[in-house]
Design an enzyme around this catalytic site. Structure first.
Site, PDB file in Angstrom:
ATOM      1  N   GLU A 126       0.832  -1.214   0.009  1.00  0.00           N
ATOM      2  CA  GLU A 126       0.107  -0.073  -0.157  1.00  0.00           C
ATOM      3  C   GLU A 126       0.957   1.160   0.154  1.00  0.00           C
ATOM      4  O   GLU A 126       1.969   1.187   0.205  1.00  0.00           O
ATOM      5  CB  GLU A 126      -0.929   0.098   1.064  1.00  0.00           C
ATOM      6  N   PRO A 127       0.183   2.349  -0.132  1.00  0.00           N
ATOM      7  CA  PRO A 127       1.177   3.736  -0.297  1.00  0.00           C
ATOM      8  C   PRO A 127       1.962   3.753   0.923  1.00  0.00           C
ATOM      9  O   PRO A 127       3.199   4.267   1.029  1.00  0.00           O
ATOM     10  CB  PRO A 127       0.071   4.744  -0.300  1.00  0.00           C
ATOM     11  N   GLY A 338      30.745  -1.874 -23.726  1.00  0.00           N
ATOM     12  CA  GLY A 338      31.248  -0.653 -24.264  1.00  0.00           C
ATOM     13  C   GLY A 338      30.034   0.437 -24.619  1.00  0.00           C
ATOM     14  O   GLY A 338      28.774   0.220 -24.217  1.00  0.00           O
ATOM     15  N   GLY A 339      30.102   1.127 -25.492  1.00  0.00           N
ATOM     16  CA  GLY A 339      29.243   2.235 -25.977  1.00  0.00           C
ATOM     17  C   GLY A 339      27.948   1.321 -26.452  1.00  0.00           C
ATOM     18  O   GLY A 339      27.028   2.001 -26.515  1.00  0.00           O
ATOM     19  N   GLU A 362       9.866  -8.067  -3.312  1.00  0.00           N
ATOM     20  CA  GLU A 362       9.749  -9.327  -2.441  1.00  0.00           C
ATOM     21  C   GLU A 362      10.658  -9.092  -1.396  1.00  0.00           C
ATOM     22  O   GLU A 362      11.290 -10.047  -0.746  1.00  0.00           O
ATOM     23  CB  GLU A 362      10.297 -10.655  -3.171  1.00  0.00           C
ATOM     24  N   SER A 365      17.046  -5.648  -0.515  1.00  0.00           N
ATOM     25  CA  SER A 365      18.363  -6.236  -0.305  1.00  0.00           C
ATOM     26  C   SER A 365      18.613  -5.845   1.336  1.00  0.00           C
ATOM     27  O   SER A 365      19.225  -6.826   2.081  1.00  0.00           O
ATOM     28  CB  SER A 365      19.438  -5.595  -0.932  1.00  0.00           C
TER      29      SER A 365
END
Length: 387
Positions: A126-127, A338-339, A362, A365
């Site tokens: 919930e909020p 890389g890029g 869930e 960490s």
């Protein structure tokens, strides 16, 4: 292989790897761009009989073990993290009924889910209540014929697409965690409404919603477990679901390693493939270690779960190790590309966005580390030794 797979599990892995390569991966980028729900692929998972792997055959499932489910989750995630999020969310929605449902509830609600006729969902957050489960405000009032539920839920996966939600509400607002109860709620009932799919950084074709419940009526038989048991049920479900989330992370990491290894073999610099350079070899080796340690922790937790052990510590270790390793693995894959890896059309760029949420949902960490620390304290209290 971090686990001694049976021949059936090996065949399942081969079948799903072909499914991922031929049906899932080709459209994943387009689904990510448009945030289009992969209805056809969810249907294909049902056709393959994968929606009730760990559910008893009496209730429409296959009656197989958790490692078999992890094989499926890894391979689905290898193809598309968003599809894997939908898939694991379905199992999250079934777990409460699987563990605490009465026989008639299982036959009415669980069987269609296990057969793949409906999708399941889990409505807790919930909020004002994320990690603090006891802070939920959605209320359920007892009536002569059942219960009336009112409140708001957020970040609910599969909500509109699901036929059924396990939904948590306060039946005693002053009792904290022990004041929460769990209910079976049909998504097509009067008084329940959904927001538009929420716009997310990653796993974009796996829809999440805000749900509003305005005097939603459910019968007396909708209560799962006893009144006031919902908080404990929610925590147990989340604890077990962390193993599935770890498997999802492992599948993404496996894909990242494959992409990085392939690119390193093809990309030429200074007249030879970049995999010949020690800097790239070190990155690939770190990725290989990350994949294997994540899978080892995950399959260990799955075995202990099936043995009936207390897996709070092991599930948190698996979720923490696998999701943190996954992010590190995808980051190294981007470094190797890389890029090109940073460009929107790169699959690695999508993996980077997809995997970030795994360290949040869930249980973050940090919540996993707190759970592990409490387990460490219990071991010391019991024997004076921690190892």
């Amino acid at each position: 292989m971090p686990y001694t797979f049976t021949e059936d599990q090996r065949r399942l892995r081969e079948t799903l790897r072909r499914f991922a390569r031929e049906e899932v991966i080709p459209g994943a980028a387009e689904r990510d761009q448009t945030a289009r729900y992969p209805e056809k692929l969810v249907g294909r998972l049902a056709e393959l009989g994968l929606m009730g792997i760990t559910i008893a055959e009496d209730y429409g499932g296959l009656g197989l073990d958790t490692p078999t489910l992890l094989v499926a989750v890894e391979e689905v995630a290898y193809g598309d993290a968003a599809l894997a999020s939908i898939y694991t969310g379905h199992y999250l929605g079934m777990e409460g009924l699987h563990l605490y449902g009465r026989d008639e509830q299982k036959r009415r609600y669980l069987s269609p889910l296990a057969r793949g006729e409906q999708l399941g969902g889990f409505a807790l957050t919930e909020p004002e209540a994320g990690s603090d489960v006891a802070a939920i405000r959605t209320e359920s009032r007892r009536t002569r014929d059942g219960w009336v539920i009112s409140g708001t839920k957020v970040f609910i996966s599969n909500a509109r697409e699901a036929g059924f939600l396990i939904l948590f509400a306060k039946t005693d607002r002053d009792a904290g965690l022990d004041g929460i109860s769990a209910f079976c709620v049909s998504t097509d009932g009067a008084g329940i409404s959904f927001s538009r799919p929420q716009d997310k950084l990653g796993i974009r074709s796996a829809p999440t919603y805000e749900i509003r419940l305005e005097d939603v009526t459910v019968g007396r038989d909708a209560l799962i477990g006893g009144e006031g048991q919902g908080g404990r049920i929610a925590l147990e479900i989340l604890n077990r679901a962390r193993i599935d989330t770890a498997a999802m992370a492992n599948g993404i990491a496996m894909r990242a390693l494959q992409l990085a290894a392939d690119y390193a073999a093809e990309r030429q610099q200074f007249g030879r493939p970049i995999r010949d350079f020690q800097a790239i070899q070190l990155l690939l080796a770190e990725m290989d270690v990350a994949v294997e340690t994540g899978r080892l922790a995950t399959y260990r937790a799955a075995n202990l779960k099936d043995d009936g052990a207390d897996i709070r510590r092991e599930a948190s270790i698996a979720k923490y190790v696998a999701t943190e390793n996954c992010f590190a693995c995808v980051d190294r894959a981007m470094q190797i590309h890389g890029g090109y890896g940073y460009m929107r059309e790169s699959e690695v760029e999508r993996l980077y966005r997809d995997c970030r949420v795994l360290r949040i949902y869930e249980g973050t960490s940090q919540i996993q580390l707190l759970t592990i620390a409490r387990a460490l304290a219990r071991r010391r209290d019991e024997s004076g030794a921690v190892v």
